[in-house]
Design an enzyme around this catalytic site. Structure first.
Site, mmCIF file in Angstrom:
data_model
loop_
_atom_site.group_PDB
_atom_site.id
_atom_site.type_symbol
_atom_site.label_atom_id
_atom_site.label_comp_id
_atom_site.label_asym_id
_atom_site.label_seq_id
_atom_site.Cartn_x
_atom_site.Cartn_y
_atom_site.Cartn_z
ATOM 1 C CE LYS A 177 -6.029 -2.529 -1.836
ATOM 2 N NZ LYS A 177 -6.033 -1.693 -2.960
ATOM 3 C CE LYS A 204 4.754 3.510 -4.731
ATOM 4 N NZ LYS A 204 3.840 4.626 -4.856
ATOM 5 C CE LYS A 221 -5.305 2.974 -9.933
ATOM 6 N NZ LYS A 221 -6.426 3.567 -9.233
HETATM 7 P P1 ADP Z 1 -5.418 0.933 -6.679
HETATM 8 O O1 ADP Z 1 -4.994 -0.087 -5.643
HETATM 9 O O2 ADP Z 1 -6.215 0.316 -7.757
HETATM 10 O O3 ADP Z 1 -4.238 1.745 -7.191
HETATM 11 P P2 ADP Z 1 -6.004 3.281 -5.159
HETATM 12 O O4 ADP Z 1 -4.917 2.986 -4.173
HETATM 13 O O5 ADP Z 1 -5.790 4.393 -6.147
HETATM 14 O O6 ADP Z 1 -6.370 1.939 -5.943
HETATM 15 O O7 ADP Z 1 -7.329 3.534 -4.355
HETATM 16 C C1 ADP Z 1 -8.273 4.547 -4.601
HETATM 17 C C2 ADP Z 1 -9.390 4.361 -3.609
HETATM 18 O O8 ADP Z 1 -10.097 3.121 -3.843
HETATM 19 C C3 ADP Z 1 -8.911 4.279 -2.145
HETATM 20 O O9 ADP Z 1 -9.834 4.969 -1.308
HETATM 21 C C4 ADP Z 1 -8.924 2.796 -1.834
HETATM 22 O O10 ADP Z 1 -9.142 2.550 -0.444
HETATM 23 C C5 ADP Z 1 -10.085 2.288 -2.690
HETATM 24 N N1 ADP Z 1 -9.830 0.906 -3.120
HETATM 25 C C6 ADP Z 1 -8.876 0.514 -4.012
HETATM 26 N N2 ADP Z 1 -8.891 -0.824 -4.197
HETATM 27 C C7 ADP Z 1 -9.862 -1.302 -3.382
HETATM 28 C C8 ADP Z 1 -10.368 -2.615 -3.111
HETATM 29 N N3 ADP Z 1 -9.874 -3.684 -3.718
HETATM 30 N N4 ADP Z 1 -11.363 -2.745 -2.213
HETATM 31 C C9 ADP Z 1 -11.880 -1.632 -1.589
HETATM 32 N N5 ADP Z 1 -11.460 -0.379 -1.809
HETATM 33 C C10 ADP Z 1 -10.459 -0.196 -2.685
#
Ligand code: ADP
Ligand code: TRP
Length: 324
Positions: free
Chosen positions: A193, A113, A196
């Protein structure tokens, strides 16, 4: 007995990827009798990016409600908000003073970032120190995290060792990351993937009609209804296969291969499966979102238990550092 600890940032409403990739596996770990689980909402970490208070409040509630919706037992485990246990930020400051500048400058989370340094706040830079404090405060042994967090756990170990070596005794327990390679990356509605940040996620807690609208947006190719389709390259099929029984997956696979079965049919089946399979969590989620008192009660219970552990660690640290 292993003390398992993990934090979940409250940076949005939880989606199917979070549920299958983080929430359900952590709850399963917490149900094993030999484990003692500490699960918390990293709401202060979310201040590095989200500045709107009302939004933060909503996300904290949504994340907490999702954990409770999937059956986290708060009587056996410790479940709390980071911001309600001030020892986190106190220890984070101490760790700041034991962390060499280049270590933080090398963190992927920061480097990713930091193209425009003027956009980066100091909180984002020292994020790993707050995360290390979250872990070391509870003498946690095992930290289940996604691959992207591995470096943060290594940094936590470095910070803990720096303090232990300087003080000359084991002030902190060195934690281990636990990265479950079996956990698959859940695809989003565009095939990337699910995240959010890509706005491609399925929020399984949406009202039924809105949920169906999102599922209808799953990207597919333009093979006509009558023609056979390849299940293995189709996103709807992939998502269905993650949730359905083997028998149901086989049936849908055959439907794809036979032709005369459209993507719209598959999406309808996926929608119905989600509604059916998550009926109970959906109901419990709505209950907690609508009953803030019940949610607060669960979190307060956790805060008390968390503070009892955290305040002991902080006393130990203050004594070693000469603050009392
Ligand atoms: P995002 O990518 O939506 O911001 P986070 O990084 O906050 O999600 O992830 C929160 C938790 O959910 C982490 O433990 C992450 O490994 C899991 N996670 C997020 N997206 C996925 C996905 N597409 N598949 C599997 N696990 C995920
Ligand atoms: N940084 C983690 C993430 O983005 C969340 C987190 C904060 C965490 N503190 C933690 C995870 C302590 C494990 C342990 O996913």
């Amino acid at each position: 007995m292993s003390r398992i600890l993990t934090g979940i940032q409250s940076s949005g409403r939880p989606h199917l990827g979070n549920v299958l990739g983080a929430i359900k596996p952590a709850i399963e770990l917490s149900q094993q009798p030999e484990n003692e689980s500490f699960l918390f909402i990293a709401d202060q970490h979310s201040l590095t990016t989200i500045k709107d208070g009302a939004l933060r409040r909503e996300y904290i509630r949504a994340v907490a409600s999702a954990w409770l919706a999937f059956g986290l037992d708060t009587t056996k485990n410790v479940f709390w908000r980071q911001s309600h246990v001030p020892e986190h930020t106190e220890l984070a400051w101490y760790l700041n003073c034991y962390t060499p500048f280049p270590m933080l400058a090398n963190a992927h989370s920061f480097k990713d970032k930091s193209e425009r340094l003027s956009d980066v706040n100091a909180g984002l830079f020292t994020y790993p120190c707050l995360m290390a404090a979250d872990i070391l405060l509870y003498d946690a042994n095992i930290i289940p995290v996604g691959k992207d967090q591995k470096q943060h756990i290594e940094m936590t170990r470095d910070m803990a060792s720096a303090v232990n070596n300087q003080v000359g005794e084991e002030v902190f327990v060195l934690p281990e990351a636990q990265i479950d390679e079996r956990i698959m990356t859940i695809p989003g509605i565009d095939g990337q993937k699910m995240s959010k940040s890509y706005n491609n996620y399925i929020d399984i807690f949406l009202p039924a009609n809105e949920l169906y609208k999102v599922i209808k947006k799953i990207v597919s190719d333009s093979t006509p209804l009558e023609e056979p389709k390849n299940p293995d390259t189709d996103i709807t099929f992939k998502l269905y296969a993650l949730l359905a029984t083997d028998e149901k997956v086989d049936t849908m696979r055959q439907n794809y291969l036979n032709g005369g079965y459209g993507y719209g049919h598959a999406k309808k089946e996926l929608y119905e499966l989600i509604i059916h399979q998550f009926a109970e969590p959906r109901e419990r989620f709505t209950y907690y979102m609508e009953n803030n008192d019940a949610l607060e009660r669960e979190l307060r219970l956790g805060e008390e238990k968390a503070r009892a552990v955290a305040s002991k660690t902080i006393q130990r640290v203050r004594e070693k550092f000469g603050f009392n």
